[in-house]
Design an enzyme around this catalytic site. Structure first.
Site, PDB file in Angstrom:
ATOM      1  N   LEU A   9       0.812  -1.221   0.000  1.00  0.00           N
ATOM      2  CA  LEU A   9       0.000   0.000   0.000  1.00  0.00           C
ATOM      3  C   LEU A   9       0.847   1.274   0.000  1.00  0.00           C
ATOM      4  CD1 LEU A   9      -2.802  -1.216   2.441  1.00  0.00           C
ATOM      5  CD2 LEU A   9      -2.841  -1.185  -0.067  1.00  0.00           C
ATOM      6  N   ARG A  65       2.476  -5.244   4.598  1.00  0.00           N
ATOM      7  CA  ARG A  65       3.290  -5.948   5.591  1.00  0.00           C
ATOM      8  C   ARG A  65       3.309  -5.177   6.914  1.00  0.00           C
ATOM      9  NH1 ARG A  65       9.157  -7.781   5.270  1.00  0.00           N
ATOM     10  NH2 ARG A  65       9.350  -5.685   4.452  1.00  0.00           N
ATOM     11  N   ASN A  95       6.460  -2.102 -12.130  1.00  0.00           N
ATOM     12  CA  ASN A  95       7.246  -1.970 -13.364  1.00  0.00           C
ATOM     13  C   ASN A  95       8.226  -3.131 -13.465  1.00  0.00           C
ATOM     14  OD1 ASN A  95       6.562   0.123 -15.108  1.00  0.00           O
ATOM     15  ND2 ASN A  95       7.607   1.668 -13.881  1.00  0.00           N
ATOM     16  N   LYS A 112       4.609  -1.963 -21.657  1.00  0.00           N
ATOM     17  CA  LYS A 112       4.853  -0.856 -20.714  1.00  0.00           C
ATOM     18  C   LYS A 112       6.316  -0.404 -20.772  1.00  0.00           C
ATOM     19  CE  LYS A 112       4.269   2.154 -17.387  1.00  0.00           C
ATOM     20  NZ  LYS A 112       5.468   2.395 -16.680  1.00  0.00           N
ATOM     21  N   HIS A 150       6.664   1.677 -23.754  1.00  0.00           N
ATOM     22  CA  HIS A 150       6.023   2.961 -23.417  1.00  0.00           C
ATOM     23  C   HIS A 150       7.033   3.869 -22.717  1.00  0.00           C
ATOM     24  CE1 HIS A 150       4.271   5.605 -20.359  1.00  0.00           C
ATOM     25  NE2 HIS A 150       3.227   5.765 -21.156  1.00  0.00           N
ATOM     26  N   ASN A 151       7.739   3.330 -21.768  1.00  0.00           N
ATOM     27  CA  ASN A 151       8.702   4.153 -21.026  1.00  0.00           C
ATOM     28  C   ASN A 151       9.880   4.575 -21.899  1.00  0.00           C
ATOM     29  OD1 ASN A 151       6.989   3.632 -18.885  1.00  0.00           O
ATOM     30  ND2 ASN A 151       8.654   3.447 -17.413  1.00  0.00           N
ATOM     31  N   GLU A 184       8.610   7.353 -23.733  1.00  0.00           N
ATOM     32  CA  GLU A 184       8.518   8.458 -22.760  1.00  0.00           C
ATOM     33  C   GLU A 184       9.882   9.172 -22.645  1.00  0.00           C
ATOM     34  OE1 GLU A 184       6.700   7.404 -18.864  1.00  0.00           O
ATOM     35  OE2 GLU A 184       8.541   8.151 -17.945  1.00  0.00           O
TER      36      GLU A 184
END
Ligand code: 6PG
Length: 478
Positions: free
Chosen positions: A10, A33, A102, A183, A186-187, A190
């Site tokens: 989280l 955790r 990632n 992805k 994509h980076n 980017e």
């Protein structure tokens, strides 16, 4: 259990995705955790939706409806493996483990294989859009079994960004590592976009003589046209910002050493392995690397060369227009290279990736979102076999029109000593593609000379070797 999805890990991305699911009406089990983070989420955002707080892995797994959907949002690499190892014994066949970090696509391929042995679906999901995107609607690139997408896809479609035409910015990219691969590229794109924008800024500053505030205005203008994109928009914001402590432009008080977490580097490493020339993306990665070599740069400041001189007002405005052309054409090249890499990756790994679909889900939510992506989508939708984006009639026309200005900008930059590795590499790629004959023929001759590596002829089938050390007659090879 009754939770439709669980999120473990989280930190900000995990927390925001959990909130996004909850805000969209799903019951979300949350776990971390350190249990304080779980309690803090409930305390602060519990009112936003239907959360179930779990303090142990067992509680977490028990809170989920079956087949379970469990999203892992921890650091890529070993921490991800550790969490998977912890949860696998608590799961059963048919459950879906989702990695939203990632991750490197090769790790995702390995994990998918390992979990498949337990009958567990492993879904590697690329998520773009930063913290805000995770909360408000990211672009989501899931890779995994078709079966897992059937159960997960509709949920992802609810939390994803939406393109202007209402299409959710997520689609099943392909099996195992396909989502994380896309992805990654994509980076890479980017990085290239950011480098090209930085070069445009540098030229406007040192050749056109514009202030950061004026460059911000120039970018705002460009952002109403074909360059309309999130990165141009935030560039204007950054350039318009004044440092409170000094009253100077913010961009002038920031150290000029660009950092990276590694995804751009992975794109280039993978492209090298696949044999795909992503020169613009590579230059962007190297430009960050060069910027970071402070000692080398300090030592090399004595090297001779021109100092850029500022143009007069009338010339400056015309030059700025040419920079827009160079930026646009170079951007088209970066995307052409990135999409080539996705096609090549898809072929190498058997993923069957729909390139129009990829362009479609990048239209909103992600960092490279841009009006331009709708045109890339249209290009691949109308011609799925398109060999290069540069060959789409519309993009071919545009780069063709831009080329005089593009060449003038690269030439001017070279003359004035302003480094534009992105613009120059993009132009060299364009010219490399259109060349009737490349000097690669000479390279082949050299290889044959020193290593008997053989060559092919333009007029006959077969491989040949010239006896360079002897009478220089030609013999058939092997
Ligand atoms: C995104 C971003 C995101 C992150 C990058 C930045 O799509 O939301 O790409 O993944 O911001 O990791 O990368 P660097 O730290 O390497 O510049």
């Amino acid at each position: 259990g009754t939770a439709q999805i669980g999120v473990t890990g989280l930190a900000v991305m995990g927390r925001n995705l959990a909130r996004n699911f909850a805000r969209n009406g799903f019951r979300v089990a949350v776990h971390n955790r350190t249990t304080a983070k779980t309690d803090a989420l409930i305390e602060e955002f519990g009112g936003e939706g239907d959360f179930v707080a779990a303090h142990t892995p067992e509680e977490f797994v028990a809170a989920l409806e079956r087949p379970r959907r469990l999203m892992v949002m921890v650091k890529a690499g070993d921490p991800t493996d550790a969490v998977i190892r912890e949860f696998v014994p608590l799961l059963e066949a048919g459950d879906v483990v989702i990695d939203g970090g990632n991750a490197h696509f090769e790790d995702t391929r390995r994990r998918e294989r390992e979990l498949r042995e337990h009958g567990i679906h492993f879904v590697g999901v690329g998520i773009s859009g930063g913290e805000e995107g995770a909360l408000e609607g990211p672009s989501i690139m899931p890779g995994g079994s078709k079966e897992s997408y059937a159960s997960l896809g509709p949920m992802l479609e609810r939390i994803a960004a939406r393109a202007q035409d209402g299409t959710p910015c997520t689609t099943h990219i392909g099996p195992d590592g396909a989502g994380h691969f896309v992805k990654m590229v994509h980076n890479g794109i980017e990085y290239a976009d950011m480098q090209l924008i930085a070069e445009a800024y540098d030229l406007l500053r040192s050749v056109a003589g514009y202030s950061p505030a004026r460059i911000a205005e120039t970018f705002r203008g460009w952002n109403t046209g074909r360059l309309d994109s999130y990165l141009i928009e935030i560039t204007a914001e950054v350039l318009a910002h004044t440092d409170a402590a000094t009253g100077k432009p913010f961009v002038d008080v920031v150290q000029d050493r660009a950092e990276q977490k590694g995804t751009g580097r992975w794109t280039v490493q993978t492209a090298l392995d696949l044999g795909v020339p992503v020169s613009g993306i590579a230059e962007a990665v190297f430009a960050r690397s060069l910027s970071g070599h402070a000692d080398l740069r300090e030592a090399a400041r004595t090297l001779p060369g021109p100092t850029a001189s500022v143009l007069g007002e009338a010339e400056a405005a015309a030059f700025a227009d040419r920079v827009e052309q160079a930026l646009y054409a170079s951007k088209v090249v970066s995307y052409a290279q990135g999409f080539h890499q996705i096609r090549a990756g898809g072929e190498a790994y058997g993923w069957d990736i729909d390139l129009g679909g990829v362009a479609s889900i990048w239209r909103a939510g992600c960092i490279i979102r841009a009006a331009f992506l709708d045109r890339i989508r249209a290009a691949y939708d109308s011609r799925p076999g398109l060999v290069s984006l540069l060959l789409d009639p519309r993009f071919a026309r545009e780069t063709g029109t831009a080329q005089d200005d593009w060449r003038a900008v690269v030439a001017e930059a070279a003359r004035q000593g302003v480094p534009t590795p992105g613009f120059a590499a993009a132009l060299a790629y364009y010219d490399g593609l259109r060349a009737g004959r490349l000097p690669a023929a000479l390279t082949q001759g050299q290889r044959d000379f020193f290593g008997a590596h053989t060559y092919r002829r333009t007029d006959r089938e077969g491989s040949f070797h010239t006896l360079w050390g002897g009478d220089r007659s030609e013999v058939p090879a092997g």
